[in-house]
Design a protein around this motif. Structure first.
Motif, PDB file in Angstrom:
ATOM      1  N   ARG A  70       0.821  -1.210   0.000  1.00 23.86           N
ATOM      2  CA  ARG A  70       0.000   0.000   0.000  1.00 23.86           C
ATOM      3  C   ARG A  70       0.860   1.266   0.000  1.00 23.86           C
ATOM      4  O   ARG A  70       0.396   2.331  -0.399  1.00 23.86           O
ATOM      5  N   GLY A 115      -3.987 -15.490   0.781  1.00 21.91           N
ATOM      6  CA  GLY A 115      -3.689 -15.382  -0.650  1.00 21.91           C
ATOM      7  C   GLY A 115      -2.751 -16.492  -1.097  1.00 21.91           C
ATOM      8  O   GLY A 115      -2.841 -17.626  -0.632  1.00 21.91           O
ATOM      9  N   SER A 129       4.380  -3.340   4.702  1.00 23.20           N
ATOM     10  CA  SER A 129       4.771  -3.173   6.109  1.00 23.20           C
ATOM     11  C   SER A 129       5.280  -4.468   6.731  1.00 23.20           C
ATOM     12  O   SER A 129       6.138  -4.445   7.606  1.00 23.20           O
TER      13      SER A 129
HETATM   14  C1  FAD Z   1      -7.880 -12.408   8.537  1.00 23.57           C
HETATM   15  C2  FAD Z   1      -6.913 -11.546   7.789  1.00 23.57           C
HETATM   16  C3  FAD Z   1      -6.211 -12.095   6.742  1.00 23.57           C
HETATM   17  C4  FAD Z   1      -5.288 -11.331   6.034  1.00 23.57           C
HETATM   18  N1  FAD Z   1      -4.601 -11.900   5.009  1.00 23.57           N
HETATM   19  C5  FAD Z   1      -3.671 -11.160   4.349  1.00 23.57           C
HETATM   20  C6  FAD Z   1      -2.899 -11.736   3.295  1.00 23.57           C
HETATM   21  O1  FAD Z   1      -3.067 -12.905   2.946  1.00 23.57           O
HETATM   22  N2  FAD Z   1      -1.995 -10.958   2.681  1.00 23.57           N
HETATM   23  C7  FAD Z   1      -1.768  -9.645   3.035  1.00 23.57           C
HETATM   24  O2  FAD Z   1      -0.924  -8.990   2.417  1.00 23.57           O
HETATM   25  N3  FAD Z   1      -2.491  -9.086   4.019  1.00 23.57           N
HETATM   26  C8  FAD Z   1      -3.431  -9.804   4.665  1.00 23.57           C
HETATM   27  N4  FAD Z   1      -4.169  -9.200   5.649  1.00 23.57           N
HETATM   28  C9  FAD Z   1      -3.985  -7.745   5.877  1.00 23.57           C
HETATM   29  C10 FAD Z   1      -2.804  -7.435   6.753  1.00 23.57           C
HETATM   30  O3  FAD Z   1      -3.171  -7.472   8.100  1.00 23.57           O
HETATM   31  C11 FAD Z   1      -2.258  -6.000   6.445  1.00 23.57           C
HETATM   32  O4  FAD Z   1      -3.269  -5.073   6.648  1.00 23.57           O
HETATM   33  C12 FAD Z   1      -1.699  -5.848   5.036  1.00 23.57           C
HETATM   34  O5  FAD Z   1      -0.803  -6.897   4.729  1.00 23.57           O
HETATM   35  C13 FAD Z   1      -0.982  -4.510   4.933  1.00 23.57           C
HETATM   36  O6  FAD Z   1      -0.629  -4.305   3.598  1.00 23.57           O
HETATM   37  P1  FAD Z   1       0.588  -3.366   3.222  1.00 23.57           P
HETATM   38  O7  FAD Z   1       1.812  -3.817   3.907  1.00 23.57           O
HETATM   39  O8  FAD Z   1       0.614  -3.294   1.738  1.00 23.57           O
HETATM   40  O9  FAD Z   1       0.126  -1.938   3.733  1.00 23.57           O
HETATM   41  P2  FAD Z   1       0.472  -1.097   5.021  1.00 23.57           P
HETATM   42  O10 FAD Z   1       0.398  -1.902   6.250  1.00 23.57           O
HETATM   43  O11 FAD Z   1      -0.381   0.135   4.934  1.00 23.57           O
HETATM   44  O12 FAD Z   1       2.011  -0.686   4.849  1.00 23.57           O
HETATM   45  C14 FAD Z   1       2.488   0.237   3.930  1.00 23.57           C
HETATM   46  C15 FAD Z   1       3.978   0.365   4.143  1.00 23.57           C
HETATM   47  O13 FAD Z   1       4.519   1.220   3.135  1.00 23.57           O
HETATM   48  C16 FAD Z   1       5.511   2.030   3.707  1.00 23.57           C
HETATM   49  N5  FAD Z   1       5.625   3.233   2.875  1.00 23.57           N
HETATM   50  C17 FAD Z   1       4.783   4.306   2.818  1.00 23.57           C
HETATM   51  N6  FAD Z   1       5.227   5.196   1.937  1.00 23.57           N
HETATM   52  C18 FAD Z   1       6.386   4.708   1.406  1.00 23.57           C
HETATM   53  C19 FAD Z   1       7.324   5.191   0.457  1.00 23.57           C
HETATM   54  N7  FAD Z   1       7.157   6.369  -0.154  1.00 23.57           N
HETATM   55  N8  FAD Z   1       8.402   4.425   0.155  1.00 23.57           N
HETATM   56  C20 FAD Z   1       8.583   3.228   0.770  1.00 23.57           C
HETATM   57  N9  FAD Z   1       7.727   2.724   1.688  1.00 23.57           N
HETATM   58  C21 FAD Z   1       6.626   3.440   2.004  1.00 23.57           C
HETATM   59  C22 FAD Z   1       5.053   2.302   5.105  1.00 23.57           C
HETATM   60  O14 FAD Z   1       6.145   2.607   5.948  1.00 23.57           O
HETATM   61  C23 FAD Z   1       4.365   0.998   5.492  1.00 23.57           C
HETATM   62  O15 FAD Z   1       5.244   0.152   6.178  1.00 23.57           O
HETATM   63  C24 FAD Z   1      -5.097  -9.962   6.374  1.00 23.57           C
HETATM   64  C25 FAD Z   1      -5.798  -9.419   7.443  1.00 23.57           C
HETATM   65  C26 FAD Z   1      -6.704 -10.184   8.129  1.00 23.57           C
HETATM   66  C27 FAD Z   1      -7.457  -9.581   9.276  1.00 23.57           C
END
Ligand code: FAD
Length: 263
Positions: A70, A115, A129
């Motif tokens: 994200r 996934g 993250s």
């Molecule tokens: C039952 C359940 C099952 C789930 N199953 C999965 C699954 O299978 N797979 C999955 O992925 N998630 C799953 N999730 C969701 C999971 O909990 C997280 O919410 C999700 O993985 C977060 O996605 P993310 O790391 O892309 O985003 P975020 O947590 O929003 O992290 C974004 C990261 O980007 C960094 N960032 C921001 N701007 C920049 C920049 N300019 N340059 C570099 N870095 C930057 C930030 O520091 C942050 O660490 C599940 C949740 C539940 C409740």
């Protein structure tokens, strides 16, 4: 009528990183240097970046994946992810919110516990993250690379290599570093790369070893069998002290030299 709560001491033992103990070589500072160091380390581990695959290869079949998190923000930034996937010889993947909420990639491409399970060689996460649910889908990957602008992102504790930096600055440099100016050759059939163990770093105190038996004197432990207190440095050991394993005298021990990058 409820029975009183019984307080337990200790509780669950502390778990290690979800993706296992990794090398944890995190590059900070000058992004150009960081990118050079990262690519050099990956090449040393055996990754050949003159070969490529179809970026829409199913995630479980791809030898390498580039994973959009994200943190990449707007959809137009997927162009950088696509370019990186091409140069790294990888397929495109994402975290769950990027597929499910942002809909930048089809739902069958995100990794994690709900996934795809990526068990192959190279994972490169950009703006991910490192939530537990995500990491559960990559714990068998041979090499985990993370690019994140937050030093405290949990993915770094689960990564072999990382760059702390803004993806908008790091990705163009990384794409350039991986580009050898030629079209990618078709990748050969995948061979599983062995997971690399964390390197033994030099201890704070000089380390002395008895070559015959392999026994290492650890100043933190001392040698209780011969009345040597913990915290006694090697040069303060009494002259009468001998290796507790082989009986070799102190003079026969040699000092272990660590390379500069492990100090
Ligand atoms: C039952 C359940 C099952 C789930 N199953 C999965 C699954 O299978 N797979 C999955 O992925 N998630 C799953 N999730 C969701 C999971 O909990 C997280 O919410 C999700 O993985 C977060 O996605 P993310 O790391 O892309 O985003 P975020 O947590 O929003 O992290 C974004 C990261 O980007 C960094 N960032 C921001 N701007 C920049 C920049 N300019 N340059 C570099 N870095 C930057 C930030 O520091 C942050 O660490 C599940 C949740 C539940 C409740």
């Amino acid at each position: 009528g409820r029975p009183p709560r019984v307080k337990t001491v200790g509780g669950k033992s502390k778990q290690g990183p979800i993706a296992g103990v990794r090398k944890g070589e995190i590059f900070e500072g000058d992004p150009k240097e960081a990118v050079k160091n990262l690519v050099a380390a990956l090449k040393k581990d055996g990754y050949d970046f003159t070969v490529g695959i179809d970026p829409w290869t199913p995630v479980t079949e791809a030898e390498r994946i580039v994973v959009a998190g994200r943190g990449i923000g707007d959809k137009e930034n997927m162009k950088l992810i696509e370019e990186l996937a091409y140069q790294a010889g990888a397929a495109i993947s994402s975290s769950r919110p990027v597929a499910e909420t942002l809909k930048y990639v089809p739902l069958d491409r995100y990794v994690g516990m709900s996934g795809q399970n990526f068990k192959n060689n190279l994972y490169i996460g950009v703006g991910v993250s490192g939530a537990g649910q995500h990491l559960k889908g990559i714990r068998d990957a041979s090499t985990i690379v993370a690019i994140n602008n937050s030093k405290n992102a949990p993915i770094f504790a689960n990564a072999d290599y990382g760059i702390v930096g803004d993806f908008k600055e790091v990705l163009p440099l990384l794409i350039k570093e991986l580009d050898n100016g030629e079209e990618k050759k078709p990748a050969p059939p995948m061979k599983k790369v062995k997971r690399s163990k964390p390197r033994k770093m030099a201890p704070k105190e000089d380390l002395y070893v008895d070559l015959g038996s392999g026994y290492e004197y650890d100043p933190e432990v001392g040698d209780p069998t011969q009345g040597v207190e913990p915290g006694t440095p090697f040069d303060k050991l009494p002259d009468s002290w001998v290796s507790p394993v082989s009986g070799e005298a102190k003079e026969e021990f040699i000092k272990v030299e660590f390379p500069e990058d492990r100090k």
